[in-house]
Scaffold this motif. Structure first.
Motif, PDB file in Angstrom:
ATOM      1  N   HIS A   1      48.770  35.820  40.445  1.00  0.00           N
ATOM      2  CA  HIS A   1      47.393  35.400  40.402  1.00  0.00           C
ATOM      3  C   HIS A   1      46.307  35.726  41.315  1.00  0.00           C
ATOM      4  CE1 HIS A   1      48.914  32.970  37.037  1.00  0.00           C
ATOM      5  NE2 HIS A   1      49.909  32.209  37.855  1.00  0.00           N
ATOM      6  N   PHE A   2      46.718  35.693  42.620  1.00  0.00           N
ATOM      7  CA  PHE A   2      45.792  36.062  43.666  1.00  0.00           C
ATOM      8  C   PHE A   2      45.357  37.609  43.652  1.00  0.00           C
ATOM      9  CE2 PHE A   2      47.950  32.289  45.191  1.00  0.00           C
ATOM     10  CZ  PHE A   2      46.764  31.614  45.819  1.00  0.00           C
ATOM     11  N   GLY A   3      46.442  38.488  43.165  1.00  0.00           N
ATOM     12  CA  GLY A   3      46.102  40.066  43.070  1.00  0.00           C
ATOM     13  C   GLY A   3      45.261  40.246  41.876  1.00  0.00           C
ATOM     14  N   ILE A   4      45.313  39.542  40.783  1.00  0.00           N
ATOM     15  CA  ILE A   4      44.687  39.813  39.672  1.00  0.00           C
ATOM     16  C   ILE A   4      43.123  39.313  39.688  1.00  0.00           C
ATOM     17  CG2 ILE A   4      44.179  39.040  37.237  1.00  0.00           C
ATOM     18  CD1 ILE A   4      47.325  39.008  36.713  1.00  0.00           C
ATOM     19  N   LEU A   5      43.084  38.090  40.644  1.00  0.00           N
ATOM     20  CA  LEU A   5      41.686  37.424  41.007  1.00  0.00           C
ATOM     21  C   LEU A   5      41.058  38.626  41.895  1.00  0.00           C
ATOM     22  CD1 LEU A   5      42.671  33.858  41.107  1.00  0.00           C
ATOM     23  CD2 LEU A   5      41.192  34.779  39.496  1.00  0.00           C
ATOM     24  N   LYS A   6      41.730  38.835  42.915  1.00  0.00           N
ATOM     25  CA  LYS A   6      40.967  39.875  43.596  1.00  0.00           C
ATOM     26  C   LYS A   6      40.460  41.386  42.886  1.00  0.00           C
ATOM     27  CE  LYS A   6      41.420  38.026  48.029  1.00  0.00           C
ATOM     28  NZ  LYS A   6      41.403  36.852  47.685  1.00  0.00           N
ATOM     29  N   ALA A   7      41.146  41.736  42.348  1.00  0.00           N
ATOM     30  CA  ALA A   7      40.978  42.793  41.505  1.00  0.00           C
ATOM     31  C   ALA A   7      39.696  42.481  40.706  1.00  0.00           C
ATOM     32  CB  ALA A   7      41.913  43.419  40.651  1.00  0.00           C
ATOM     33  N   VAL A   8      39.523  41.390  39.900  1.00  0.00           N
ATOM     34  CA  VAL A   8      38.673  41.007  39.008  1.00  0.00           C
ATOM     35  C   VAL A   8      37.224  40.690  39.967  1.00  0.00           C
ATOM     36  CG1 VAL A   8      37.632  39.497  37.410  1.00  0.00           C
ATOM     37  CG2 VAL A   8      40.120  40.123  37.319  1.00  0.00           C
ATOM     38  N   GLU A   9      37.389  40.168  40.892  1.00  0.00           N
ATOM     39  CA  GLU A   9      36.172  39.974  41.813  1.00  0.00           C
ATOM     40  C   GLU A   9      35.676  41.215  42.601  1.00  0.00           C
ATOM     41  OE1 GLU A   9      38.550  35.840  43.809  1.00  0.00           O
ATOM     42  OE2 GLU A   9      38.207  37.535  44.809  1.00  0.00           O
TER      43      GLU A   9
ATOM     44  N   PHE B   1      27.061  35.110  38.141  1.00  0.00           N
ATOM     45  CA  PHE B   1      27.545  33.608  37.747  1.00  0.00           C
ATOM     46  C   PHE B   1      29.087  33.839  37.189  1.00  0.00           C
ATOM     47  CE2 PHE B   1      23.082  32.173  37.377  1.00  0.00           C
ATOM     48  CZ  PHE B   1      23.187  31.007  38.344  1.00  0.00           C
ATOM     49  N   LEU B   2      29.100  35.047  36.814  1.00  0.00           N
ATOM     50  CA  LEU B   2      30.797  35.095  36.529  1.00  0.00           C
ATOM     51  C   LEU B   2      31.788  35.454  37.525  1.00  0.00           C
ATOM     52  CD1 LEU B   2      30.748  37.753  33.363  1.00  0.00           C
ATOM     53  CD2 LEU B   2      31.382  35.186  33.379  1.00  0.00           C
ATOM     54  N   VAL B   3      31.192  36.245  38.610  1.00  0.00           N
ATOM     55  CA  VAL B   3      31.906  36.421  39.796  1.00  0.00           C
ATOM     56  C   VAL B   3      32.060  35.203  40.608  1.00  0.00           C
ATOM     57  CG1 VAL B   3      30.096  37.283  41.317  1.00  0.00           C
ATOM     58  CG2 VAL B   3      32.476  38.115  41.598  1.00  0.00           C
ATOM     59  N   MET B   4      30.892  34.333  40.569  1.00  0.00           N
ATOM     60  CA  MET B   4      31.082  33.148  41.574  1.00  0.00           C
ATOM     61  C   MET B   4      32.089  32.242  40.621  1.00  0.00           C
ATOM     62  SD  MET B   4      28.028  30.054  41.158  1.00  0.00           S
ATOM     63  CE  MET B   4      28.865  29.535  39.610  1.00  0.00           C
ATOM     64  N   CYS B   5      32.175  32.056  39.559  1.00  0.00           N
ATOM     65  CA  CYS B   5      33.221  31.294  38.657  1.00  0.00           C
ATOM     66  C   CYS B   5      34.783  31.730  39.261  1.00  0.00           C
ATOM     67  CB  CYS B   5      33.108  31.267  37.438  1.00  0.00           C
ATOM     68  SG  CYS B   5      31.702  30.516  36.756  1.00  0.00           S
ATOM     69  N   VAL B   6      34.743  33.057  39.251  1.00  0.00           N
ATOM     70  CA  VAL B   6      36.181  33.901  39.649  1.00  0.00           C
ATOM     71  C   VAL B   6      36.448  33.458  41.010  1.00  0.00           C
ATOM     72  CG1 VAL B   6      37.499  35.738  39.822  1.00  0.00           C
ATOM     73  CG2 VAL B   6      35.824  35.687  37.870  1.00  0.00           C
ATOM     74  N   TYR B   7      35.440  33.626  41.815  1.00  0.00           N
ATOM     75  CA  TYR B   7      35.699  33.185  43.453  1.00  0.00           C
ATOM     76  C   TYR B   7      36.014  31.639  43.462  1.00  0.00           C
ATOM     77  CZ  TYR B   7      34.346  37.757  45.787  1.00  0.00           C
ATOM     78  OH  TYR B   7      34.447  38.714  46.485  1.00  0.00           O
ATOM     79  N   GLY B   8      35.577  30.957  42.877  1.00  0.00           N
ATOM     80  CA  GLY B   8      35.834  29.578  42.757  1.00  0.00           C
ATOM     81  C   GLY B   8      37.154  29.135  42.219  1.00  0.00           C
ATOM     82  N   VAL B   9      37.714  29.833  41.310  1.00  0.00           N
ATOM     83  CA  VAL B   9      39.049  29.756  40.918  1.00  0.00           C
ATOM     84  C   VAL B   9      40.000  30.393  41.996  1.00  0.00           C
ATOM     85  CG1 VAL B   9      40.854  30.164  39.142  1.00  0.00           C
ATOM     86  CG2 VAL B   9      38.603  29.625  38.484  1.00  0.00           C
ATOM     87  N   ASN B  10      39.589  31.206  42.613  1.00  0.00           N
ATOM     88  CA  ASN B  10      40.482  31.700  43.662  1.00  0.00           C
ATOM     89  C   ASN B  10      40.337  30.799  44.842  1.00  0.00           C
ATOM     90  OD1 ASN B  10      41.988  33.321  45.431  1.00  0.00           O
ATOM     91  ND2 ASN B  10      40.872  35.213  45.191  1.00  0.00           N
ATOM     92  N   ALA B  11      39.154  30.207  45.363  1.00  0.00           N
ATOM     93  CA  ALA B  11      38.892  29.304  46.273  1.00  0.00           C
ATOM     94  C   ALA B  11      39.827  28.153  46.181  1.00  0.00           C
ATOM     95  CB  ALA B  11      37.736  28.997  46.486  1.00  0.00           C
ATOM     96  N   PHE B  12      40.053  27.531  44.866  1.00  0.00           N
ATOM     97  CA  PHE B  12      40.718  26.480  44.498  1.00  0.00           C
ATOM     98  C   PHE B  12      42.524  26.654  44.903  1.00  0.00           C
ATOM     99  CE2 PHE B  12      43.228  24.281  41.270  1.00  0.00           C
ATOM    100  CZ  PHE B  12      42.990  22.990  41.836  1.00  0.00           C
ATOM    101  N   LEU B  13      42.799  27.816  44.168  1.00  0.00           N
ATOM    102  CA  LEU B  13      44.223  28.105  44.401  1.00  0.00           C
ATOM    103  C   LEU B  13      44.545  28.425  45.807  1.00  0.00           C
ATOM    104  CD1 LEU B  13      44.567  30.498  41.134  1.00  0.00           C
ATOM    105  CD2 LEU B  13      45.541  28.189  41.244  1.00  0.00           C
ATOM    106  N   ALA B  14      43.717  29.058  46.592  1.00  0.00           N
ATOM    107  CA  ALA B  14      43.721  29.353  48.159  1.00  0.00           C
ATOM    108  C   ALA B  14      43.893  28.084  48.830  1.00  0.00           C
ATOM    109  CB  ALA B  14      42.903  30.308  48.654  1.00  0.00           C
ATOM    110  N   LEU B  15      42.974  26.981  48.478  1.00  0.00           N
ATOM    111  CA  LEU B  15      43.101  25.878  49.094  1.00  0.00           C
ATOM    112  C   LEU B  15      44.355  25.128  48.690  1.00  0.00           C
ATOM    113  CD1 LEU B  15      41.490  23.629  50.823  1.00  0.00           C
ATOM    114  CD2 LEU B  15      40.749  22.776  48.711  1.00  0.00           C
ATOM    115  N   ARG B  16      44.603  25.111  47.714  1.00  0.00           N
ATOM    116  CA  ARG B  16      46.050  24.497  47.472  1.00  0.00           C
ATOM    117  C   ARG B  16      47.363  25.034  48.092  1.00  0.00           C
ATOM    118  NH1 ARG B  16      47.796  24.150  41.137  1.00  0.00           N
ATOM    119  NH2 ARG B  16      48.295  26.284  41.574  1.00  0.00           N
ATOM    120  N   ARG B  17      47.187  26.441  48.009  1.00  0.00           N
ATOM    121  CA  ARG B  17      48.427  27.161  48.876  1.00  0.00           C
ATOM    122  C   ARG B  17      48.330  26.854  50.236  1.00  0.00           C
ATOM    123  NH1 ARG B  17      48.401  33.703  48.941  1.00  0.00           N
ATOM    124  NH2 ARG B  17      46.397  33.111  50.075  1.00  0.00           N
TER     125      ARG B  17
END
Length: 208
Positions: A53-61, A158-174
């Protein structure tokens, strides 16, 4: 004849002496190549991270930030230009920082520096990028000239902001879980590297 034999004998003794001295010399030519092979051997493409998930999110960002940056760069006329300059700075900075982190994680370069908390670094990057893209996109939405490039940049912002938000949520949980997946992996790889290095030194006492 005797001079020839004596000469041959001296040559043979000299050859044997040079071979013995070369074998016992502490300056072995294989010292540096072994070290180089160990360093280069640790650099490899981690396909498991790229599929996670983190690798895919990074590539999309990286892809979305690049598209947003290209869209904002196509604008030639602006008055005022503050919103465009802000969006340009945010998209370019996020593209560079996230691209570097993606390269570090995908090549396992983070295992070379185990003392850095990479989970916290990823969390800070994604959280700051989310905030900055939100501010830049809101300002651009409030101050723009309704051109196609501005609208496209706004959408991707706004799209990349949403992707960064999801990544931030997962990174915070990790990070709150104590980095249960990445931490032990980095530590184990670091310990294995140090053990292998010490084993080579002990097997070759002339290096000590």
């Amino acid at each position: 004849m005797r001079n020839t034999e004596e000469t041959e004998g001296f040559d043979g003794e000299a050859s044997n002496t040079s071979m013995i001295s070369g074998a016992s010399s502490p300056y072995q030519p294989t010292t540096e190549p072994v070290h180089s092979r160990n360093v280069l051997g640790g650099i490899r493409c981690d396909m498991e991270y790229l599929k996670s998930h983190f690798g895919i999110l990074k590539a999309v960002e990286v892809a979305l930030a690049l598209i947003a940056f290209i869209c904002i760069e196509t604008i030639t006329n602006c008055s005022p230009c503050g919103a465009i300059y802000l969006f340009e700075f945010v998209s370019c900075s996020a593209l560079i920082v996230t691209g570097v982190l993606l390269l570090i994680f995908s090549l396992n370069l983070h295992t070379k520096v185990p003392h850095v908390n990479w989970s916290l670094t990823d969390l800070i990057n994604t959280a700051v990028s989310t905030l900055f893209f939100f501010v830049a996109s809101v300002v651009l939405a409030a101050i723009n000239h309704k051109t196609g490039s501005e609208i496209a940049a706004l959408i991707f912002g706004f799209l990349v902001m949403c992707v960064y938000g999801v990544n931030a949520f997962l990174a915070l949980r990790r990070w709150r879980m104590g980095d249960a997946h990445s931490g032990p992996l980095q530590t184990n790889e670091y310990i294995r590297a140090r053990t292998a290095s010490r084993g080579e030194v002990e097997a070759r006492p002339e290096l000590q």
